[in-house]
Design a protein around this motif. Structure first.
Motif, PDB file in Angstrom:
ATOM      1  N   MET A   1       0.813  -1.203   0.044  1.00 44.17           N
ATOM      2  CA  MET A   1      -0.038  -0.057  -0.127  1.00 44.17           C
ATOM      3  C   MET A   1       0.711   1.225  -0.192  1.00 44.17           C
ATOM      4  N   ASN A   2       0.298   2.208  -0.476  1.00 43.88           N
ATOM      5  CA  ASN A   2       1.010   3.486  -0.636  1.00 43.88           C
ATOM      6  C   ASN A   2       0.515   4.577   0.454  1.00 43.88           C
ATOM      7  N   ALA A   3       1.665   4.993   1.316  1.00 48.88           N
ATOM      8  CA  ALA A   3       1.378   5.860   2.328  1.00 48.88           C
ATOM      9  C   ALA A   3       0.474   7.101   1.762  1.00 48.88           C
ATOM     10  N   ILE A   4      -0.607   7.512   2.122  1.00 51.20           N
ATOM     11  CA  ILE A   4      -1.060   9.033   1.985  1.00 51.20           C
ATOM     12  C   ILE A   4      -0.956   9.835   2.942  1.00 51.20           C
ATOM     13  N   LEU A   5      -0.714   9.716   4.271  1.00 49.33           N
ATOM     14  CA  LEU A   5      -0.447  10.483   5.446  1.00 49.33           C
ATOM     15  C   LEU A   5       0.416   9.910   6.323  1.00 49.33           C
ATOM     16  N   ASP A   6       1.692  10.769   6.392  1.00 56.76           N
ATOM     17  CA  ASP A   6       2.857  10.143   7.160  1.00 56.76           C
ATOM     18  C   ASP A   6       2.863  11.056   8.261  1.00 56.76           C
ATOM     19  N   ILE A   7       2.992  10.624   9.692  1.00 50.91           N
ATOM     20  CA  ILE A   7       3.297  11.702  10.821  1.00 50.91           C
ATOM     21  C   ILE A   7       4.552  11.117  11.163  1.00 50.91           C
ATOM     22  N   ARG A   8       5.311  12.028  11.658  1.00 46.75           N
ATOM     23  CA  ARG A   8       6.589  11.881  12.053  1.00 46.75           C
ATOM     24  C   ARG A   8       6.855  12.756  13.444  1.00 46.75           C
ATOM     25  N   GLY A   9       7.196  12.001  14.560  1.00 48.60           N
ATOM     26  CA  GLY A   9       7.802  12.884  15.816  1.00 48.60           C
ATOM     27  C   GLY A   9       6.769  13.949  16.420  1.00 48.60           C
ATOM     28  N   LEU A  10       5.399  13.610  15.962  1.00 45.12           N
ATOM     29  CA  LEU A  10       4.408  14.577  16.411  1.00 45.12           C
ATOM     30  C   LEU A  10       4.252  14.728  17.782  1.00 45.12           C
ATOM     31  N   ARG A  11       4.539  15.923  18.322  1.00 45.59           N
ATOM     32  CA  ARG A  11       4.549  16.382  19.839  1.00 45.59           C
ATOM     33  C   ARG A  11       3.519  17.518  19.943  1.00 45.59           C
ATOM     34  N   LYS A  12       2.489  17.319  21.179  1.00 42.11           N
ATOM     35  CA  LYS A  12       1.816  18.755  21.534  1.00 42.11           C
ATOM     36  C   LYS A  12       1.877  18.770  22.988  1.00 42.11           C
ATOM     37  N   GLN A  13       2.224  20.042  23.300  1.00 45.65           N
ATOM     38  CA  GLN A  13       1.963  20.231  24.534  1.00 45.65           C
ATOM     39  C   GLN A  13       0.906  21.239  24.785  1.00 45.65           C
ATOM     40  N   PHE A  14       0.201  21.257  25.949  1.00 45.35           N
ATOM     41  CA  PHE A  14      -0.611  22.023  26.558  1.00 45.35           C
ATOM     42  C   PHE A  14      -0.095  22.819  27.752  1.00 45.35           C
ATOM     43  N   GLY A  15       0.607  23.986  27.804  1.00 45.25           N
ATOM     44  CA  GLY A  15       1.076  24.195  28.955  1.00 45.25           C
ATOM     45  C   GLY A  15       2.211  23.002  29.425  1.00 45.25           C
ATOM     46  N   GLY A  16       2.236  22.632  30.867  1.00 42.57           N
ATOM     47  CA  GLY A  16       3.039  21.520  31.343  1.00 42.57           C
ATOM     48  C   GLY A  16       2.441  20.366  30.823  1.00 42.57           C
ATOM     49  N   VAL A  17       1.377  20.051  30.084  1.00 41.96           N
ATOM     50  CA  VAL A  17       1.014  18.744  29.894  1.00 41.96           C
ATOM     51  C   VAL A  17       1.371  18.317  28.464  1.00 41.96           C
ATOM     52  N   THR A  18       1.783  17.200  28.521  1.00 40.50           N
ATOM     53  CA  THR A  18       2.340  16.653  27.250  1.00 40.50           C
ATOM     54  C   THR A  18       1.252  15.673  26.420  1.00 40.50           C
ATOM     55  N   ALA A  19       0.483  15.866  25.550  1.00 35.41           N
ATOM     56  CA  ALA A  19      -0.479  15.431  24.990  1.00 35.41           C
ATOM     57  C   ALA A  19      -0.208  14.330  24.128  1.00 35.41           C
ATOM     58  N   LEU A  20       0.750  14.665  23.268  1.00 32.72           N
ATOM     59  CA  LEU A  20       1.428  13.936  22.263  1.00 32.72           C
ATOM     60  C   LEU A  20       2.752  13.755  22.501  1.00 32.72           C
ATOM     61  N   SER A  21       3.488  12.848  22.525  1.00 30.16           N
ATOM     62  CA  SER A  21       5.098  12.595  22.817  1.00 30.16           C
ATOM     63  C   SER A  21       5.587  11.963  21.531  1.00 30.16           C
ATOM     64  N   GLY A  22       5.952  12.860  20.458  1.00 32.25           N
ATOM     65  CA  GLY A  22       6.736  12.064  19.451  1.00 32.25           C
ATOM     66  C   GLY A  22       6.034  11.138  18.780  1.00 32.25           C
ATOM     67  N   VAL A  23       4.847  10.920  18.293  1.00 33.28           N
ATOM     68  CA  VAL A  23       4.121   9.878  17.796  1.00 33.28           C
ATOM     69  C   VAL A  23       4.290   9.870  16.372  1.00 33.28           C
ATOM     70  N   ASP A  24       4.708   8.672  15.578  1.00 34.97           N
ATOM     71  CA  ASP A  24       4.838   8.189  14.365  1.00 34.97           C
ATOM     72  C   ASP A  24       3.803   7.517  13.972  1.00 34.97           C
ATOM     73  N   LEU A  25       3.295   7.818  12.698  1.00 33.83           N
ATOM     74  CA  LEU A  25       2.098   6.974  12.376  1.00 33.83           C
ATOM     75  C   LEU A  25       1.925   7.261  10.898  1.00 33.83           C
ATOM     76  N   THR A  26       1.669   6.093  10.369  1.00 33.52           N
ATOM     77  CA  THR A  26       1.272   6.224   8.625  1.00 33.52           C
ATOM     78  C   THR A  26       0.039   5.651   8.265  1.00 33.52           C
ATOM     79  N   ILE A  27      -0.617   6.241   7.481  1.00 30.53           N
ATOM     80  CA  ILE A  27      -2.133   5.960   7.027  1.00 30.53           C
ATOM     81  C   ILE A  27      -1.895   5.752   5.514  1.00 30.53           C
ATOM     82  N   ASN A  28      -2.169   4.497   5.014  1.00 34.31           N
ATOM     83  CA  ASN A  28      -1.883   3.937   3.736  1.00 34.31           C
ATOM     84  C   ASN A  28      -3.381   4.192   2.794  1.00 34.31           C
ATOM     85  N   GLU A  29      -3.116   4.380   1.658  1.00 36.68           N
ATOM     86  CA  GLU A  29      -4.144   4.506   0.790  1.00 36.68           C
ATOM     87  C   GLU A  29      -5.156   3.113   0.689  1.00 36.68           C
ATOM     88  N   GLY A  30      -6.258   3.400   0.875  1.00 36.32           N
ATOM     89  CA  GLY A  30      -7.308   2.358   0.847  1.00 36.32           C
ATOM     90  C   GLY A  30      -7.554   1.393   2.062  1.00 36.32           C
TER      91      GLY A  30
END
Length: 241
Positions: A1-30
Motif C-alpha cells: 500500500m502507498n502511504a497517503i499520510l505520514d506523521i513523524r515525531g508529532l508532539r503537542k504540549q498544552f502548558g505543562g501537559v504533554t498530550a502527544l509525545s513524538g508519535v509516528d504513524l502512517t495511514i495507507n491508501e485504501g
C-alpha cells in the motif's frame, strides 16, 4: 500500500501537559486504520493536530508528499482530509439539506471531480436520511445527527476521513448501519482512520490498529496481533480487550 499520510515525531504540549509525545504513524491508501487507547491517551489531540485545529509543538505531518504541518484547518480540508468530531455538529437552525449544501460549497471539488456522491441529496441518500432533508438539524434525534455529521464530512470530498468516536451514543442497529457505510469508503477512494472505544466495532472495521497511551504509540500492527500484545493488555488491564 502507498502511504497517503505520514506523521513523524508529532508532539503537542498544552502548558505543562504533554498530550502527544513524538508519535509516528502512517495511514495507507485504501485502508481503514483504527486508533485506540484509554481516555486521555492523545487520540483526539492527534486528529486535531493533523487537521489544523491545533498546531503541533514539534514534528511533521505529510499529506501525499506535501508538508501540511500547522496549516489552517480550512486549507487541510480543501487538501482532501475530512473530519467528524466526537460531538455531532451542525447548524441547528438550518435544514439538513441546507447544512449539506453549505459543506458542499466548501468542498475540494477540483481534487475529486469524480466523487461518488456529487450532490447534497445523493449524500443524504447514501447515509440513509433523505427523508429528513427538510427538517431542522436542531430537532434531529442523536443517531440521525451522527449520520448528518458523516454526510457533512463527505460533502468536502475527502480522500481521507478521520472519524472520532463515530459510534458513541448509537444503538446496536445504528452501529451496524454505520459499519456498513464506512466499509464502503475504500472502494470509493476514501481511506479512513477511526477512533472508538468499541472493540467489537474496531475489529469489524480495521485490519490494523495503533494504540496510544499517555501520548505515545505503544503498538501498531494487524488487529489480532495488537489485541494480544502484552503492553496493550496491560494498558487496558484486561478491560474491553
Amino acid at each position: 500500500m502507498n502511504a497517503i499520510l505520514d506523521i513523524r515525531g508529532l508532539r503537542k504540549q498544552f502548558g505543562g501537559v504533554t498530550a502527544l509525545s513524538g508519535v509516528d504513524l502512517t495511514i495507507n491508501e485504501g485502508e481503514i486504520l483504527g486508533v485506540v487507547g484509554p481516555n486521555g491517551s492523545g487520540k483526539t489531540t492527534l486528529f486535531n493536530v493533523v487537521t489544523g485545529v491545533h498546531k503541533p509543538t514539534a514534528g511533521t505531518v505529510t499529506w501525499k508528499g506535501k508538508d501540511i504541518t500547522g496549516i489552517p484547518a480550512n486549507q487541510i480540508s480543501r487538501n482532501g482530509i475530512g473530519y467528524t468530531f466526537q460531538q455531532a455538529m451542525a447548524f441547528p437552525g438550518l435544514t439538513v439539506l441546507e447544512n449539506v449544501q453549505i459543506a458542499t460549497e466548501h468542498s475540494a471539488a477540483s481534487a475529486r471531480a469524480n466523487f461518488a456522491w456529487p450532490t447534497p441529496i445523493s449524500l443524504l441518500e447514501f447515509v440513509g436520511i433523505p427523508g429528513l432533508a427538510g427538517e431542522k438539524a436542531g430537532i434531529l434525534p442523536f443517531g440521525s445527527l451522527r449520520l448528518l455529521g458523516l454526510a457533512l464530512a463527505l460533502a468536502t470530498r475527502p480522500s481521507l476521513l478521520l472519524l472520532d468516536e463515530p459510534a458513541a451514543g448509537l444503538n446496536d442497529r445504528e452501529t451496524a448501519a454505520l459499519v456498513g457505510l464506512v466499509q464502503q469508503f475504500p472502494a470509493h477512494g476514501i481511506s479512513v482512520c477511526v477512533i472508538d472505544h468499541d472493540m467489537k466495532l474496531m475489529q469489524m472495521l480495521c485490519k490494523r490498529l495503533a494504540v496510544l497511551d499517555f501520548g505515545s504509540k505503544i503498538a501498531d500492527g494487524p488487529t489480532a496481533d495488537v489485541l494480544h500484545d502484552p503492553k496493550v493488555l496491560e494498558v487496558y488491564l484486561g478491560g474491553e480487550l
